[in-house]
Structures are given as structure tokens and as C-alpha cells.
Design a protein around this motif. Structure first.
Motif, mmCIF file in Angstrom:
data_model
loop_
_atom_site.group_PDB
_atom_site.id
_atom_site.type_symbol
_atom_site.label_atom_id
_atom_site.label_comp_id
_atom_site.label_asym_id
_atom_site.label_seq_id
_atom_site.Cartn_x
_atom_site.Cartn_y
_atom_site.Cartn_z
ATOM 1 N N LYS A 182 0.837 -1.207 0.000
ATOM 2 C CA LYS A 182 0.000 0.000 0.000
ATOM 3 C C LYS A 182 0.872 1.257 0.000
ATOM 4 O O LYS A 182 0.594 2.231 -0.711
ATOM 5 N N VAL A 183 1.942 1.219 0.782
ATOM 6 C CA VAL A 183 2.845 2.380 0.843
ATOM 7 C C VAL A 183 3.457 2.646 -0.538
ATOM 8 O O VAL A 183 3.562 3.793 -0.981
ATOM 9 N N LEU A 237 0.801 4.128 -2.787
ATOM 10 C CA LEU A 237 0.560 5.529 -2.410
ATOM 11 C C LEU A 237 1.688 6.435 -2.901
ATOM 12 O O LEU A 237 1.448 7.537 -3.390
ATOM 13 N N GLN A 246 1.203 7.039 -6.504
ATOM 14 C CA GLN A 246 0.093 7.981 -6.719
ATOM 15 C C GLN A 246 0.537 9.411 -6.426
ATOM 16 O O GLN A 246 0.253 10.339 -7.177
ATOM 17 N N GLN A 247 1.281 9.574 -5.325
ATOM 18 C CA GLN A 247 1.727 10.921 -4.960
ATOM 19 C C GLN A 247 2.735 11.483 -5.959
ATOM 20 O O GLN A 247 2.835 12.689 -6.143
ATOM 21 N N GLU A 265 -3.210 -2.842 -4.999
ATOM 22 C CA GLU A 265 -3.324 -1.595 -4.227
ATOM 23 C C GLU A 265 -3.367 -0.392 -5.166
ATOM 24 O O GLU A 265 -4.116 0.562 -4.947
ATOM 25 N N LEU A 295 -6.314 2.487 -5.878
ATOM 26 C CA LEU A 295 -6.135 3.942 -5.771
ATOM 27 C C LEU A 295 -6.493 4.655 -7.075
ATOM 28 O O LEU A 295 -6.311 5.859 -7.209
ATOM 29 N N GLU A 343 5.609 11.170 4.176
ATOM 30 C CA GLU A 343 4.949 11.507 2.908
ATOM 31 C C GLU A 343 5.965 11.434 1.764
ATOM 32 O O GLU A 343 7.155 11.680 1.972
#
Ligand code: ADP
Ligand code: MG
Length: 590
Positions: free
Chosen positions: A13-14, A17, A20-21, A41, A45, A179
């Protein structure tokens, strides 16, 4: 397991993410354990996952996506064999200077050296071939992915590689993971004032100036800055095969149809985003004048002065910064079109264009290459005029690529991809899928032509041999409803095929089977293989055509189809006496 740890995201998941970021919209991949969790995952997203049949094709696709969008294309594969297959894409990324972020699974950290499932020391294997190879731990996932992404993208593009052990994908980080840092476009460099003055003077005083641009200029999306320089100064230009379209082919200063004369007679050449390798005959005699002055503009310092480049005039910088500087320094300068160089170019153009017009008029049965491309071109141009820039051409194969290159006019950049710097056969179908995704996504990331939001039709011109390298990807196209139109120009072999008649081919095959001399040659492939069935078997449409009329009809229907289409075009084969090998013609290997 404690409730607290379950609420923390998994490594998979990380990773999703972080992608995606970073703004990743599409992943090209082929899953297995454990990377399937990352793909799932990512899909969760809203990232598009395009699942291929072979890692080679999906790694090629990711590099092409990087070229078309100007940001790293992302590829996800399993460890071990998946990495080995994806090495083709790594080579393609580095040789073409196209950015790719490659993520691969690997066996659990505690099993390393024990012979774990798909175990491979990918870091040691790939380090010499990529710009960054990293194996993050759970807590360093976002920064490792960001650094690999940035390294692939900044400077001369290449591959950033992230090795993801199963325990990292499946584990849960201890702390809240930081982040992901957004990666902005790379800072861009310009030329120093002294070198600028020197280069401007060279161009002003040239008797026969020429501007050559390559796929680096297309990748840099430098069409507007280069257009301004050429329109202001009136200096003629020559695109490389993938630089084609950066300025419209119809531009009066395009010297493509007088290529030899343009290179041979130029005295000062500004080279924008193109290397002086085999494609440009190393910038050397006999194709270039012995005393030509070559002003290379490249993002990569190592390129300057290579082969016959003049290091003392070279510029390390970004085309989009350097070219406007040169344009400003040449303010008021207009190249004199009454020069002997321009006259020689006009004469050569007129002669070559008349010869080409004669060649396409030759109608025979079975058809020849020129006739085939002329029918396809005329039909497509009627359905979608080149000015609209809504057709993307992908082309590979020896004669198919060579002959089609000049057959299809391009008015806009990044609408043509071919076998590239490595002359790699087998890239075509992956490139086609990448082009379809880049231009036709709801959030299309690539742009070319006047209407940025228009759908683009992807058209592949494939030799029968080239098509064979990644044939199963027709199923990938069908699965994702990609309306790609594929022409297989089928002469039953590599280069020229083997025989002119089926009986003759069967005889040679019989000799081969009996171990006799005079069997099938190494260039021979099957006789009139039914490649159109590749589309039919997975819900697309297939056409077998032998005549111009059949080809025209199939092109029209194929263009309008909503499914993938394979048009199997039977052309003359075994014409070794009539058709030379491509490399003999180009004089590349003597
Ligand atoms: P072609 O095959 O069309 O001749 P090449 O792939 O040989 O083109 O050359 C492309 C060159 O463009 C590479 O040397 C690359 O470093 C350079 N390049 C890429 N982006 C930029 C840019 N923004 N500014 C200047 N040069 C660039
Ligand atoms: Mg062939």
C-alpha cells in the motif's frame, strides 16, 4: 497480531501511495507473487494497471510511455525471470535515453543466498545498466521510490530500479511512513554568453547552415522553440527518423527528401538532441563534409565532442533554454536563400521526389512495399488528415521500417516511434499499447497536434518477423479494448523472405526436414502465415489482403473499428534479387 499493527498499511500500500503521490497514472506490468499486491493496491487507488503477456513487451511499453509523456513510465514485474525479461526494457531506456521507473519483486530478505523463490541478486546484475538501483527497507520505501524516479528522469533519462523483497511488500512499517516528496521537473541549464556569441557568429557566417534535430528534441517537447528559430532565421532543417514531426514535414525548409545533399554540403550544423551515432553517420566523411563544424546541443556533457563533434562549439544545456538564447542572439539574421547550397537542395529535392512518385505508381501482384504504404497512406490521410495529428505510427521490421519512414507525412511531433537507436525488433506492440494509453486515457498525459484532447488512432506497420516478437500482446490490446490497427507486411521472412512461389517454399521445407542441402534459409519464415487470426482469436478483427482494393477496404474498416485489427498484407517475397538487404543499401556495414 495487535489491532494497531493491522491498521497500519502494508508495504504494498505504501508503494502504491508513493506512486500515486508522484503522479503516476499508468503502470505497465506482469504480476506474480508478491508484486500482485502492489498492482492491486494501485488499482484500488485509481492507477491504471495494464497487464501484459511478457515482461519484455511491458518494459518496452513503459519506456515509450516515458518518451511520449516526458516523465518516467512505470513498469512492475516479478523478481528473477521477470527482471531478466525486463532487462530488454532497461537496455531500451538507456540506449534511447527514455525514462523508466522499474519496480521488481524479490525473495524474502532472510532467504537471500538460500535459493529462495525467484531469487536473483538484481541489484548487482542491474547496477551497471541503470542510473540508480536500490533495495529499500520498509521505512525507507517512499524516499527510495522517489529517488529512483528522480534519477530516471533528471539529466539524460534512463532507468531507476527498485528491488522490493517480499517481506517489504507484505510487511507493515513500524512508524508512520513519511509523505512522498513530489518530484518537480528538472532544473534546466542554458549556454554561457561567450559560447553563445561564438556559436551565433558561426551560424551567421555559414555558407551552408543546417539544423538537425532528433528524438531528444521530441522528448524535450521543444517544437515551439525550434520552430521559432527556423522561421526567424530561414535555416533549413533535417529531422532524424524520430525527430520527424518536431517541425511539420510540409515546412518549406524541410530537407528530408534531399537528405544526402543536405548533410554532404553543409558547412555549419546545429545538432539539437541527436547523437552523432550510426543514424547520423557519426558526423563524419563521406556522408558529411570533411571540414563541417558541428554545434551539438545536448543535456549530457559526455555527448559533446563525441565522434566528429566539435567540443569547442558544443553546448551542454536544455534545448528549451538554449534554442531561445540562440534565436535571440541571431536577431535580425536571415539566411540568404539564393545561396548555392539552397539551390542544390532544391534540385536534389525535386529529383528525389519525382523518383519517389514514380516508384509508388508501380502496381504489381503480389504487391510491393511502396504500393502497400501508398494505399495505406492515402486511405488514412482521407480519414484523418495529417494536419490534425490524430494518427500515431509505430513501425518496425527491416524493409517495412526503412521504406515506410518517408511514406507517411507527419505534421506534429511524437507521432512516430520505430526500432530506435538499437534497431530493436519486437518493440512495436508494446509501443502501440503505450501510445494508446498515453494519448487516449481519460487523463491523457501525452500531447501532440492542435487538438490536445482528440483521440488518436494508433497504427502499427510491422514486418512479419518483427510482429512475431510480441504477437501475444494483441490479446492485451483486445482485453483493454484498444482499437489499435496493425498491418503485418508479410513477405514470409526476415528481410526478403525465401521463395517466390509456395511450391518452391514447400520443396525447400522438405529439404530442410530431410537434412538436405538447399533447405530453407535463415531468413525464411512460414509461407503466408495467417497472422490476422491473432486478432480474431481474442475478439478483434482480422483481414487477409492481397490487392490494393482489399487493402484499402481493410484500412477503412480497421480505422473505424473499436477493437484491435490485424491486416495481414501478403506482398512479394523471395525477392532477394530485387530487394537488397537494408544494410547493404545504407552502406552501414561494408
Ligand atoms: P536520434 O536517434 O533521433 O538521433 P538520439 O537518441 O541519438 O536521437 O539523441 C537524443 C539526445 O537528446 C541524447 O543525447 C539526449 O541526451 C539528448 N536530450 C534529451 N533531452 C534533452 C534536452 N531537453 N535538451 C538537450 N538535449 C536533450
Ligand atoms: Mg518480412
Amino acid at each position: 497480531m495487535a489491532a494497531e499493527s493491522i491498521s497500519r498499511p502494508t508495504g504494498a500500500k505504501v508503494i502504491a501511495l508513493a506512486l500515486q503521490q508522484l503522479g503516476v497514472k499508468v503502470i505497465f506490468g506482469l504480476v506474480g507473487i508478491p508484486v500482485v499486491q502492489i498492482a492491486e493496491e494501485a488499482i484500488g487507488l485509481g492507477i491504471r494497471f495494464i497487464a501484459f503477456r511478457n515482461e519484455q513487451a511491458c518494459s518496452y511499453a513503459a519506456t515509450a510511455y516515458g518518451y511520449l509523456t516526458g516523465r518516467p513510465g512505470v513498469c512492475l514485474v516479478v523478481g528473477g525471470p521477470g527482471v531478466l525479461h525486463a532487462m530488454a526494457g532497461i537496455g531500451n531506456s538507456s540506449i534511447n535515453a527514455w525514462p523508466m521507473l522499474l519496480l521488481a519483486g524479490s525473495c524474502e530478505t532472510h532467504l537471500v543466498t538460500k535459493g529462495g523463490f525467484q531469487e536473483l541478486d538484481a541489484i548487482s546484475l542491474l547496477t551497471p545498466h541503470v542510473k540508480l538501483a536500490t533495495r529499500p527497507c520498509l521505512d525507507s520505501l517512499p524516499q527510495s521510490i522517489t529517488n529512483a524516479y528522480r534519477s530516471a528522469w533528471y539529466g539524460r533519462p534512463g532507468t531507476g530500479f527498485v528491488d522490493l523483497p517480499a517481506d517489504v511488500i507484505q510487511g507493515r512499517p513500524d512508524e508512520n511512513v513519511p509523505e512522498t516528496r513530489i518530484v518537480a521537473a528538472a532544473p534546466r541549464a542554458g549556454v554561457d554568453p561567450e559560447r553563445l556569441a561564438d556559436v551565433a557568429e558561426l551560424l551567421r557566417s555559414a555558407k551552408a547552415p543546417l539544423i538537425v534535430f532528433g528524438k531528444g528534441a521530441a522528448y524535450a517537447q521543444a517544437e515551439h522553440t525550434i520552430r521559432k528559430l527556423i522561421d526567424n532565421t530561414g535555416i533549413p532543417f533535417l529531422p532524424t527518423p524520430m525527430g520527424k514531426g518536431v517541425l511539420p514535414d510540409s515546412h518549406p525548409l524541410n530537407t528530408s527528401s534531399a537528405r544526402s545533399a543536405a548533410l554532404k554540403n553543409a558547412d555549419v550544423v546545429l545538432v539539437l538532441g541527436a547523437r552523432l551515432n550510426w543514424i547520423l553517420h557519426f558526423g563524419d566523411e563521406p556522408k558529411w563534409a570533411a571540414d563541417v563544424k558541428l554545434i551539438q546541443v545536448d543535456i549530457s556533457a559526455e555527448e559533446i565532442g563525441k565522434n566528429n563533434g566539435d567540443a569547442e562549439h558544443g553546448i551542454v544545456g536544455d534545448i528549451n533554454v538554449v534554442v531561445p538564447q540562440i534565436t535571440a542572439a541571431l536577431e535580425g539574421f536571415q539566411y540568404d536563400h539564393a545561396s548555392p547550397y539552397m539551390q542544390a537542395l532544391q534540385a536534389s529535392k525535386a529529383k528525389n521526389e519525382a523518383n519517389a512518385a514514380k516508384t509508388v505508381q508501380i502496381v504489381k501482384s503480389p504487391m510491393g512495399y511502396h504500393q502497400v504504404f501508398d494505399v495505406i497512406k492515402r486511405t488514412l490521410n482521407k480519414l484523418s488528415p495529417p494536419e490534425d495529428g490524430n494518427v500515431v505510427y509505430i513501425s518496425e521490421g527491416a524493409n517495412t521500417m526503412d521504406i515506410s519512414r518517408s511514406a507517411f507525412p507527419l505534421e506534429h511531433p511524437r507521432l512516430r516511434m520505430d526500432a530506435g537507436t538499437h534497431a530493436t525488433m519486437g518493440v512495436g506492440l508494446g509501443y502501440a499499447i503505450a501510445a494508446h494509453a498515453a494519448y487516449n486515457n481519460p487523463e491523457a498525459e501525452a500531447q501532440s497536434g492542435p487538438s490536445a484532447s482528440a483521440r488518436k488512432k494508433v497504427v502499427c506497420l510491422e514486418g512479419d518477423s518483427a510482429f512475431g516478437f510480441s504477437m501475444p500482446e494483441v490479446e492485451t490490446m483486445a482485453r483493454y479494448n484498444m482499437d489499435i490497427l496493425i498491418f503485418v507486411v508479410n513477405n514470409g521472412g526476415i528481410y526478403h523472405g525465401d521463395s517466390e512461389e509456395e511450391d518452391q517454399w514447400l520443396k525447400l521445407q522438405e529439404n530442410t526436414q530431410q537434412g538436405q542441402k538447399g533447405g530453407l534459409r535463415s531468413t525464411s519464415l512460414g509461407w503466408e502465415v495467417g497472422y490476422e487470426k491473432m486478432a480474431e482469436m481474442c475478439g478483434g478483427k482480422g483481414y487477409l489482403v492481397r490487392t490494393g482494393e482489399e487493402l484499402q477496404r481493410a484500412t477503412e474498416e480497421g480505422f473505424n473499428s473499436k477493437t484491435p485489427v490485424v491486416v495481414n498484407v501478403i506482398i512479394e517475397s523471395g525477392s532477394s534479387k530485387k530487394l537488397e538487404f537494408a544494410w547493404q543499401k545504407s552502406g552501414a556495414k561494408k
